[in-house]
Design an enzyme around this catalytic site. Sequence first.
Site, mmCIF file in Angstrom:
data_model
loop_
_atom_site.group_PDB
_atom_site.id
_atom_site.type_symbol
_atom_site.label_atom_id
_atom_site.label_comp_id
_atom_site.label_asym_id
_atom_site.label_seq_id
_atom_site.Cartn_x
_atom_site.Cartn_y
_atom_site.Cartn_z
ATOM 1 N NE ARG A 1 -11.569 4.633 -3.202
ATOM 2 C CZ ARG A 1 -10.741 3.788 -2.613
ATOM 3 N NH1 ARG A 1 -10.298 4.056 -1.392
ATOM 4 N NH2 ARG A 1 -10.345 2.701 -3.217
ATOM 5 C CD GLU B 1 0.922 -4.182 -2.676
ATOM 6 O OE1 GLU B 1 0.074 -4.027 -1.792
ATOM 7 O OE2 GLU B 1 2.068 -3.715 -2.601
ATOM 8 N N GLY C 1 0.793 -1.217 0.000
ATOM 9 C CA GLY C 1 0.000 0.000 0.000
ATOM 10 C C GLY C 1 0.824 1.264 0.000
ATOM 11 N N GLY C 2 2.138 1.147 -0.218
ATOM 12 C CA GLY C 2 2.945 2.346 -0.432
ATOM 13 C C GLY C 2 3.771 2.790 0.759
ATOM 14 N NE ARG D 1 -8.393 -4.504 0.473
ATOM 15 C CZ ARG D 1 -7.126 -4.202 0.252
ATOM 16 N NH1 ARG D 1 -6.164 -4.966 0.763
ATOM 17 N NH2 ARG D 1 -6.794 -3.154 -0.477
ATOM 18 C CD GLU E 1 -2.804 -3.374 -5.664
ATOM 19 O OE1 GLU E 1 -3.728 -2.813 -5.075
ATOM 20 O OE2 GLU E 1 -1.598 -3.188 -5.382
ATOM 21 C CB VAL F 1 -12.756 0.772 -1.609
ATOM 22 C CG1 VAL F 1 -13.653 2.003 -1.727
ATOM 23 C CG2 VAL F 1 -12.180 0.666 -0.205
HETATM 24 C C1 MV4 Z 1 6.368 0.719 -7.602
HETATM 25 C C2 MV4 Z 1 6.386 1.885 -8.381
HETATM 26 C C3 MV4 Z 1 7.313 1.952 -9.412
HETATM 27 N N1 MV4 Z 1 8.174 0.927 -9.624
HETATM 28 N N2 MV4 Z 1 7.238 -0.271 -7.871
HETATM 29 C C4 MV4 Z 1 2.985 2.157 -4.541
HETATM 30 C C5 MV4 Z 1 2.086 1.292 -3.742
HETATM 31 C C6 MV4 Z 1 2.831 0.048 -3.522
HETATM 32 N N3 MV4 Z 1 1.931 -1.042 -3.513
HETATM 33 C C7 MV4 Z 1 3.790 -0.011 -4.649
HETATM 34 N N4 MV4 Z 1 3.830 1.280 -5.256
HETATM 35 C C8 MV4 Z 1 4.636 1.540 -6.289
HETATM 36 N N5 MV4 Z 1 5.513 0.564 -6.607
HETATM 37 C C9 MV4 Z 1 8.103 -0.148 -8.848
HETATM 38 N N6 MV4 Z 1 8.967 -1.136 -9.077
HETATM 39 C C10 MV4 Z 1 5.482 2.901 -8.095
HETATM 40 C C11 MV4 Z 1 4.618 2.746 -7.040
HETATM 41 C C12 MV4 Z 1 3.733 3.859 -6.799
HETATM 42 C C13 MV4 Z 1 2.370 3.767 -7.059
HETATM 43 C C14 MV4 Z 1 1.787 2.598 -7.507
HETATM 44 C C15 MV4 Z 1 0.443 2.532 -7.751
HETATM 45 C C16 MV4 Z 1 -0.337 3.654 -7.573
HETATM 46 C C17 MV4 Z 1 0.198 4.826 -7.116
HETATM 47 C C18 MV4 Z 1 1.560 4.895 -6.853
HETATM 48 C C19 MV4 Z 1 2.108 6.103 -6.413
HETATM 49 C C20 MV4 Z 1 3.443 6.159 -6.160
HETATM 50 C C21 MV4 Z 1 4.245 5.049 -6.346
#
Ligand code: MV4
Length: 446
Positions: free
Chosen positions: A338, A288, A164-165, A292, A275, A295
């Site tokens: 939302r 990931e 989730g970041g 579940r 995802e 939303v």
């Molecule tokens: C990343 C990425 C770029 N490259 N992984 C954000 C949530 C977490 N689950 C993983 N995330 C990210 N992983 C790699 N290898 C960029 C993000 C990311 C992001 C991903 C989905 C939606 C919004 C985001 C905002 C910032 C960074």
Amino acid sequence: MFNKVLIANRGEIALRIIRACQELDIPTVAVYSTADKDSLHVVFADESVCIGPPSSAQSYLRTQSLIAAAEVSGADAIHPGYGFLAESADFVEVCAMHGINFIGPKPETMLLMGDKAAARRTMKAAGVPVLPGSEEALNDYQEAQKLAEDIGYPVIIKASAGGGGRGMRVVRDADTMESNFEMARAEAESSFGSGDLYVEKFLENPRHIEVQLLGLGDKNVLAFGERDCSIQRRHQKLIEESPSPAVTPELRKKIVSAAVEGAKAVDYLSAGTMEFLLNPDGDFHFMEMNTRIQVEHPVTEMVAGVDLLKAQLLAALGKPVGITEGEIELRGHAIECRINAEDPARNFLPCPGDINELHFPGGPGVRVDSHVYAGYTIPPHYDSLIAKLITYGKDREEAIIRMKRALSEMVVEGVETTIPFHLKVLDHPDFIAGNVDTSFLTQFAG
Ligand code: MV4
């Protein structure tokens, strides 16, 4: 059939689950904290049990209170909704010990997907594209540097127990690896209780694309197309849509089949989401898996013409869900905004308090999932989601026009909301063109 389903949640998702149970003629039990005694989920359920004081830790997260509530009410199944205990393998085990059916995936699957590095390995072995990166947790920053030399900068450090970041660090050169690695480790340790880290090639401006799945057992997995959730702020999604404007029918086939193969590899049960990060060139990689109902499930319900909650309940009962893979046809376009009780002008500051006046929009192609009403007081203890506004149209243009109309019809007085923010996004040329990635809001709203 279940005798009775206890809903271990609150707010709009508790209502959503109650509605599905009602259509299946399954009696429901709501649980509530003292702060939620006037909430609609308590009114709509057949019975309700108070489980504690306002703080989530002492109510919605308290396993023993939930089990006791199930036992006194005679509920033989628990639906966890999203958040709270929805992805707790421990909770599933405790339910099983008490002879209660947990409506969701197996605890092993939750543990596996909760360990992001393990999930990566599993998906890679199943043939799902994963980004170049580490196979095991890293011991030190030198190991991370060595790997980053191989795959090339920039890389991203992620916490194995994260998701989730939270606890992520982008590293652009070898010099800044040590400080980033140590900070990420400290953050991961304090936030998740584990300092395990892994690295991946970092993608600059990907789209967030996710595939809705429903596992029926014996490696039967249904897929309901994708959602585009690229419009997020600080990892909170604000707008989701289906289909994604960036996904062609050919790409959809590839992403959906990757998601299904990944889910089959773990014999995934119940509702879940795979995802992916999607690059402009059409390359996609596993990010990931969420174990579940989410939303944003309604946008999928609209375009697939299914009731995912009912299908999830039927699947948990081992009954036919009334859908087979070949029959899933995606039609039209759906968007969800939302509506949060937050002030977009003050950095999305949460605004709990009294809703003095309320009017929900209606008309063709408009759906509102909400637990609030005029006179309701939004408690300060939980998330600020007060309504999900979903519009459906024959195409994206119609869904957008309907969303703008619906947002303009909606009245919430007493608290600030994200409605004006959504209206601005919907007028943005990049949104209209479907040209958004995960950096859109950083540029647009800070
Ligand atoms: C990343 C990425 C770029 N490259 N992984 C954000 C949530 C977490 N689950 C993983 N995330 C990210 N992983 C790699 N290898 C960029 C993000 C990311 C992001 C991903 C989905 C939606 C919004 C985001 C905002 C910032 C960074």
